[in-house]
Design a protein around this motif. Structure first.
Motif, mmCIF file in Angstrom:
data_model
loop_
_atom_site.group_PDB
_atom_site.id
_atom_site.type_symbol
_atom_site.label_atom_id
_atom_site.label_comp_id
_atom_site.label_asym_id
_atom_site.label_seq_id
_atom_site.Cartn_x
_atom_site.Cartn_y
_atom_site.Cartn_z
ATOM 1 N N PRO A 116 0.949 -1.108 -0.320
ATOM 2 C CA PRO A 116 -0.055 -0.412 -0.319
ATOM 3 C C PRO A 116 0.953 1.565 0.096
ATOM 4 O O PRO A 116 1.748 1.401 0.987
ATOM 5 C CB PRO A 116 -0.805 -0.033 1.353
ATOM 6 N N ALA A 117 0.573 2.295 -0.667
ATOM 7 C CA ALA A 117 1.046 3.229 -1.180
ATOM 8 C C ALA A 117 0.565 4.084 0.821
ATOM 9 O O ALA A 117 -0.174 4.158 1.839
ATOM 10 C CB ALA A 117 0.906 4.177 -2.069
ATOM 11 N N SER A 118 2.316 4.990 1.122
ATOM 12 C CA SER A 118 2.083 5.336 2.452
ATOM 13 C C SER A 118 2.853 6.780 2.184
ATOM 14 O O SER A 118 3.638 7.310 1.154
ATOM 15 C CB SER A 118 2.596 4.495 3.456
ATOM 16 N N VAL A 119 2.498 7.773 3.292
ATOM 17 C CA VAL A 119 3.331 9.115 2.808
ATOM 18 C C VAL A 119 4.667 9.035 2.373
ATOM 19 O O VAL A 119 5.490 9.741 2.656
ATOM 20 C CB VAL A 119 2.403 9.992 4.612
ATOM 21 N N SER A 120 5.213 8.000 3.354
ATOM 22 C CA SER A 120 7.394 7.951 3.868
ATOM 23 C C SER A 120 7.239 7.728 2.110
ATOM 24 O O SER A 120 8.714 7.959 1.578
ATOM 25 C CB SER A 120 7.392 7.190 3.936
ATOM 26 N N MET A 121 7.004 6.885 1.386
ATOM 27 C CA MET A 121 7.140 6.939 -0.026
ATOM 28 C C MET A 121 6.783 7.856 -0.771
ATOM 29 O O MET A 121 6.316 9.427 -1.035
ATOM 30 C CB MET A 121 5.883 6.067 -0.685
ATOM 31 N N SER A 122 8.166 8.800 -1.585
ATOM 32 C CA SER A 122 8.398 9.481 -2.603
ATOM 33 C C SER A 122 7.354 9.324 -4.258
ATOM 34 O O SER A 122 7.063 8.075 -4.419
ATOM 35 C CB SER A 122 9.528 10.173 -3.541
ATOM 36 N N ASN A 123 7.650 10.511 -4.331
ATOM 37 C CA ASN A 123 6.335 10.846 -5.796
ATOM 38 C C ASN A 123 7.349 9.120 -6.819
ATOM 39 O O ASN A 123 6.328 9.004 -7.478
ATOM 40 C CB ASN A 123 6.360 12.032 -6.141
ATOM 41 N N GLY A 124 8.651 9.207 -6.660
ATOM 42 C CA GLY A 124 9.174 8.930 -7.881
ATOM 43 C C GLY A 124 9.280 7.589 -7.499
ATOM 44 O O GLY A 124 8.908 6.414 -7.927
ATOM 45 N N ALA A 212 -3.834 -7.812 -9.293
ATOM 46 C CA ALA A 212 -3.368 -7.412 -8.338
ATOM 47 C C ALA A 212 -2.883 -5.614 -8.582
ATOM 48 O O ALA A 212 -2.077 -4.579 -7.656
ATOM 49 C CB ALA A 212 -1.792 -7.696 -7.393
ATOM 50 N N GLN A 213 -2.367 -5.626 -10.133
ATOM 51 C CA GLN A 213 -1.741 -4.383 -10.606
ATOM 52 C C GLN A 213 -3.250 -3.669 -10.661
ATOM 53 O O GLN A 213 -3.010 -1.848 -10.266
ATOM 54 C CB GLN A 213 -1.698 -4.130 -11.838
ATOM 55 N N ARG A 214 -4.352 -3.913 -10.579
ATOM 56 C CA ARG A 214 -5.421 -2.652 -10.668
ATOM 57 C C ARG A 214 -5.770 -2.283 -9.067
ATOM 58 O O ARG A 214 -6.060 -1.418 -8.917
ATOM 59 C CB ARG A 214 -6.721 -3.338 -11.310
ATOM 60 N N ALA A 215 -5.417 -2.984 -8.256
ATOM 61 C CA ALA A 215 -5.823 -2.791 -6.628
ATOM 62 C C ALA A 215 -4.342 -1.445 -6.057
ATOM 63 O O ALA A 215 -4.880 -1.217 -5.471
ATOM 64 C CB ALA A 215 -5.660 -4.003 -5.735
ATOM 65 N N ALA A 216 -3.085 -2.003 -6.498
ATOM 66 C CA ALA A 216 -2.807 -0.785 -6.309
ATOM 67 C C ALA A 216 -2.056 0.251 -6.384
ATOM 68 O O ALA A 216 -1.907 1.177 -6.196
ATOM 69 C CB ALA A 216 -1.170 -1.479 -6.927
ATOM 70 N N ALA A 217 -2.800 -0.391 -8.146
ATOM 71 C CA ALA A 217 -3.169 1.291 -8.978
ATOM 72 C C ALA A 217 -4.289 2.330 -8.015
ATOM 73 O O ALA A 217 -3.840 3.626 -7.976
ATOM 74 C CB ALA A 217 -3.387 0.968 -10.405
ATOM 75 N N GLN A 218 -5.001 1.635 -7.412
ATOM 76 C CA GLN A 218 -6.204 2.502 -7.015
ATOM 77 C C GLN A 218 -6.205 2.789 -5.888
ATOM 78 O O GLN A 218 -5.952 4.064 -5.325
ATOM 79 C CB GLN A 218 -7.448 1.105 -6.329
ATOM 80 N N ASP A 219 -5.508 2.456 -4.890
ATOM 81 C CA ASP A 219 -4.594 2.386 -3.689
ATOM 82 C C ASP A 219 -3.415 3.931 -4.183
ATOM 83 O O ASP A 219 -3.217 4.767 -3.470
ATOM 84 C CB ASP A 219 -4.255 1.746 -2.794
ATOM 85 N N GLN A 220 -3.066 3.644 -4.510
ATOM 86 C CA GLN A 220 -1.899 4.605 -5.190
ATOM 87 C C GLN A 220 -2.765 6.050 -5.487
ATOM 88 O O GLN A 220 -1.775 6.399 -5.568
ATOM 89 C CB GLN A 220 -0.402 4.249 -5.907
ATOM 90 N N GLY A 221 -3.556 5.625 -7.013
ATOM 91 C CA GLY A 221 -4.035 6.784 -6.692
ATOM 92 C C GLY A 221 -4.580 7.678 -5.708
ATOM 93 O O GLY A 221 -4.792 8.422 -5.540
ATOM 94 N N ARG A 222 -5.155 7.047 -4.830
ATOM 95 C CA ARG A 222 -5.605 7.806 -3.464
ATOM 96 C C ARG A 222 -4.996 8.581 -3.080
ATOM 97 O O ARG A 222 -5.469 10.239 -2.258
ATOM 98 C CB ARG A 222 -6.644 6.933 -2.379
ATOM 99 N N GLU A 223 -4.059 8.184 -2.851
ATOM 100 C CA GLU A 223 -2.190 8.715 -2.100
ATOM 101 C C GLU A 223 -2.519 9.705 -3.101
ATOM 102 O O GLU A 223 -1.824 10.606 -2.519
ATOM 103 C CB GLU A 223 -0.840 7.897 -1.722
ATOM 104 N N GLN A 224 -2.293 9.884 -4.266
ATOM 105 C CA GLN A 224 -1.649 10.715 -4.935
ATOM 106 C C GLN A 224 -2.535 12.156 -4.836
ATOM 107 O O GLN A 224 -2.377 13.342 -5.464
ATOM 108 C CB GLN A 224 -1.053 10.622 -6.670
ATOM 109 N N LEU A 225 -3.845 11.863 -5.176
ATOM 110 C CA LEU A 225 -4.548 12.655 -4.832
ATOM 111 C C LEU A 225 -4.809 13.224 -3.650
ATOM 112 O O LEU A 225 -5.095 14.632 -3.652
ATOM 113 C CB LEU A 225 -6.030 11.806 -5.616
ATOM 114 N N ARG A 226 -4.428 12.876 -2.913
ATOM 115 C CA ARG A 226 -4.038 13.342 -1.091
ATOM 116 C C ARG A 226 -2.841 14.470 -1.356
ATOM 117 O O ARG A 226 -3.175 15.459 -0.712
ATOM 118 C CB ARG A 226 -4.303 11.818 -0.071
#
Length: 244
Positions: A116-124, A212-226
């Motif tokens: 799951p995408a977290s706050v500590s992950m960089s955009n890169g 798994a790619q779609r699930a991870a993309a949705q989670d990453q999309g929410r983090e990037q939108l935030r």
């Protein structure tokens, strides 16, 4: 024993002819009919015993021939072709790209790339993980199609082997050959089941990677939108001079 009666009749006739009067009594031949009949019966019994022994030897010889046929091995073997087909399938499974059929590799991927995408992950890092997941999905689809192509190629080999084994089974000369032909047909069926299992596994792997790619993309999309909504103070209107 019906053939003894003619012999007895001939013996009696010979006895009468021998006892017929001749020129002189001194020339008469002494003949014991009882002894002669007994000798004939003894010879007949011995001849019957010899016939029985010949029949017994013939039966034993036929039994040995049948045993030799039952112990004869099947002259045809499909083992090499079946092993080659299974080896090709195993080789394709072992050549799975990026994420192999290995529990440790799967756990490692889902703890990093698919985590799951977290706050500590960089955009890169987020963008890099998304690209890696897409590449994994494409590789999974390619692996599945390669395996499916190999299984389809095996169909022609399996058809040839099945025809040869059925022909060998129908022409088997003994129990061992029939049993060996049956065992090879079972081996052929096992090889086909192995191909089917491998195809289902590769197709399931490709579908799982895509999900798994779609699930991870949705989670990453929410983090990037935030992150997009929380950057700076948002839009601030300003006065812009368009014309001098």
């Amino acid at each position: 024993m019906n053939w003894i009666r003619p012999i007895l009749a001939a013996s009696i006739i010979a006895m009468i002819m021998i006892q017929a009067p001749g020129r002189a009594k001194a020339q008469w031949i002494v003949f014991d009919p009882n002894n002669y009949v007994q000798n004939v019966l003894t010879a007949a019994r011995e001849l019957q015993q010899i016939n029985n022994q010949i029949t017994s030897l013939q039966n034993e010889a036929q039994m040995l021939i049948n045993q030799a046929k039952n112990l004869a091995s099947l002259p045809y073997s499909s083992l090499q072709q079946l092993e080659q087909s299974i080896q090709r399938t195993q080789q394709l499974l072992s050549q799975a790209q990026r994420i192999a059929y290995d529990v440790e590799q799967v756990d490692r991927a889902f703890s990093t790339t698919y985590a799951p995408a977290s706050v500590s992950m960089s955009n890169g890092l987020l963008v890099g993980n998304a690209q890696t997941r897409w590449q994994n999905s494409v590789a999974g689809l390619q692996d599945a199609m390669r395996l499916q192509a190999s299984v389809v190629r095996n169909l022609d080999t399996n058809r040839t082997q099945m025809s040869a084994l059925v022909t060998a089974s129908q022409g088997a000369s003994g129990a061992l050959q029939a049993s060996q032909a049956g065992n090879q047909l079972l081996a052929l069926q096992a090889q086909q089941l192995a191909d089917l299992t491998a195809t289902v596994a590769s197709q399931g792997r490709a579908e799982t990677l895509e999900s798994a790619q779609r699930a991870a993309a949705q989670d990453q999309g929410r983090e990037q939108l935030r992150r997009f909504l929380s950057q700076g103070q948002g839009y601030q209107p300003t006065t812009v001079q368009m014309f001098h």
